[in-house]
Enzyme design. Structure first.
Site, PDB file in Angstrom:
ATOM      1  N   PHE A   1       0.876  -1.169   0.000  1.00 51.91           N
ATOM      2  CA  PHE A   1       0.000   0.000   0.000  1.00 51.91           C
ATOM      3  C   PHE A   1       0.913   1.218   0.000  1.00 51.91           C
ATOM      4  O   PHE A   1       1.180   1.812   1.039  1.00 51.91           O
ATOM      5  CB  PHE A   1      -0.929  -0.025   1.217  1.00 51.91           C
TER       6      PHE A   1
ATOM      7  N   ALA B   1       1.225  -3.978   9.591  1.00 44.46           N
ATOM      8  CA  ALA B   1       1.217  -3.189  10.812  1.00 44.46           C
ATOM      9  C   ALA B   1       0.705  -1.804  10.443  1.00 44.46           C
ATOM     10  O   ALA B   1       1.472  -0.921  10.067  1.00 44.46           O
ATOM     11  CB  ALA B   1       2.612  -3.099  11.419  1.00 44.46           C
TER      12      ALA B   1
ATOM     13  N   TYR C   1       3.827  -3.263  25.535  1.00 47.85           N
ATOM     14  CA  TYR C   1       3.541  -4.261  24.508  1.00 47.85           C
ATOM     15  C   TYR C   1       2.708  -5.434  25.048  1.00 47.85           C
ATOM     16  O   TYR C   1       1.516  -5.510  24.808  1.00 47.85           O
ATOM     17  CB  TYR C   1       4.855  -4.787  23.921  1.00 47.85           C
TER      18      TYR C   1
ATOM     19  N   VAL D   1      13.319  -4.293  16.426  1.00 47.05           N
ATOM     20  CA  VAL D   1      14.073  -3.597  15.382  1.00 47.05           C
ATOM     21  C   VAL D   1      13.584  -2.156  15.321  1.00 47.05           C
ATOM     22  O   VAL D   1      12.525  -1.813  15.851  1.00 47.05           O
ATOM     23  CB  VAL D   1      13.912  -4.264  13.993  1.00 47.05           C
TER      24      VAL D   1
END
Length: 393
Positions: free
Chosen positions: A73, A139, A233, A269
């Site tokens: 996208f 994500a 998280y 990361v």
């Protein structure tokens, strides 16, 4: 056009086409240098233009000699505005993969939409017949669901506010940070965006269309991290979505005969979003230094090679007690986490540069957009209107 990074806060609004191309070339060269794997040959990668999705596409192509369809996208370059890094990455990947004799085609659009699912099914049916692996690596901050509602995710705590130290990347100073708790509605909306619903809709659609091979594997990605980041998280709003993702994998494993469904837990990361999350940049900067000192540091491509070669392309996929694939094993080594915890306790503004890899964090950030890549002349005039070959067919 001469392209330089334009960073506003924690956003980079430009991407360098030659830098992205060089970065993709480096990842391909890495996989080419590693042993091959007996694995899938027709792989759909949903979310294939950056990070773990791009690295996955490169890994299955060059480690398994697989043909790939990628869903992205992204935006192309215009007269005075560069394209997205994902656009340039995809253009480079298709160029290299095609030259090396692989099928590599791309569909550009909203992967959450029914239209993109249908386009993908038609391409698989026409060109392959069936796919034998589906990698789900999306994500996104928002999702328009089949009910017509657009849901937005938040990265907040659950239950109570969280306080800890962080680093201000603009000043390189340690500061105190707070993260507020999510409302119940925000938690449910985050699950709608980042949970397993769309992943299951994809597999259901592919299964119903009979374009999944018998024994096909599908894998989605997650992160757990140490207890230090649990409030953000694992126990936070995003963690609730990931728990839904794990449940979805188990549901598909039980409900879809002939399909193996897994979640891979990957290491921390640098991403554009992680740079803006309190506490995380400081943790990552310490982690990188600790792992580099021990020869354990990995970027996306090293992680995805291990996932493909050592986990997915073996007779029995190794999983933990929650049926999760763990390629965060180097990050979570007790000695690594103890070293990070020791630094966390003693770090301050006086010893910051000595104890963290702040330069490594920023290198990782800029490299996402094709900057700070060795061998690239950033003073040269470059063409920013690079086509993705398969989109022009």
């Amino acid at each position: 056009m001469i392209v330089q990074p334009k960073v506003k806060g924690f956003m980079c609004t430009t991407a360098h086409p030659e830098g992205c191309r060089a970065a993709v070339r480096q990842q391909i060269d890495y996989i080419k240098s590693m042993p091959k794997a007996e694995g899938p040959k027709k792989v759909l990668v949903i979310g294939s233009s950056m990070g773990y999705g791009l690295a996955s596409r490169i890994a299955v192509t060059y480690a398994c000699d697989a043909d790939t369809i990628g869903i992205i996208f992204d935006k192309p370059g215009k007269e005075k505005r560069t394209g997205s890094a994902g656009w340039y990455n995809t253009a480079a990947f298709e160029e290299f993969a095609t030259a090396d004799g692989y099928y590599a085609k791309t569909i550009n659009g909203d992967a959450y939409s029914q239209d993109i699912k249908e386009q993908t099914i038609e391409m698989i049916r026409r060109d392959w017949g069936k796919a034998d692996m589906v990698i789900y690596s999306i994500a996104a901050p928002r999702r328009k669901a089949p009910d017509g509602v657009t849901y937005r995710s938040v990265l907040k705590t659950v239950g109570q506010e969280y306080h800890n130290q962080t680093i201000n990347l603009l000043t390189n100073q340690i500061e105190n940070a707070s993260i507020e708790p999510a409302s119940e509605q925000e938690i449910q909306d985050t699950i709608k965006v980042m949970g397993g619903e769309d992943w299951k809709l994809w597999i259901q659609a592919l299964k119903d269309a009979d374009v999944l091979a018998e024994g096909a594997k599908t894998v989605a990605y997650s992160y757990i991290g140490p207890e230090l980041t649990y409030p953000i998280y694992y126990d936070g709003s995003i963690g609730q979505a990931k728990k839904d993702l794990y449940k979805t994998a188990d549901e598909m494993q039980a409900e879809f005969a002939g399909v193996e469904a897994y979640v891979s837990v990957n290491k921390a990361v640098v991403t554009q979003s992680s740079a803006a999350i309190p506490i995380v940049p400081l943790y990552i900067s310490i982690l990188f230094k600790v792992m580099k000192e021990r020869g354990l540091h990995e970027d996306c491509i090293e992680q995805m090679y291990r996932l493909v070669h050592d986990r997915l392309c073996v007779s029995e996929v190794p999983v933990d007690e929650q049926r999760l694939i763990r390629v965060d094993d180097y990050e979570m080594k007790p000695e690594v986490q103890q070293a990070v915890a020791d630094v966390w306790e003693k770090i301050n503004n006086d010893n910051l540069t000595e104890l963290v890899d702040l330069e490594g964090f920023w290198d990782g950030f800029y490299e996402i957009f094709g900057f700070r890549i060795d061998g690239v002349d950033y003073e040269a005039d470059v063409d920013i209107q690079i086509p993705i070959p398969s989109l022009n067919e």
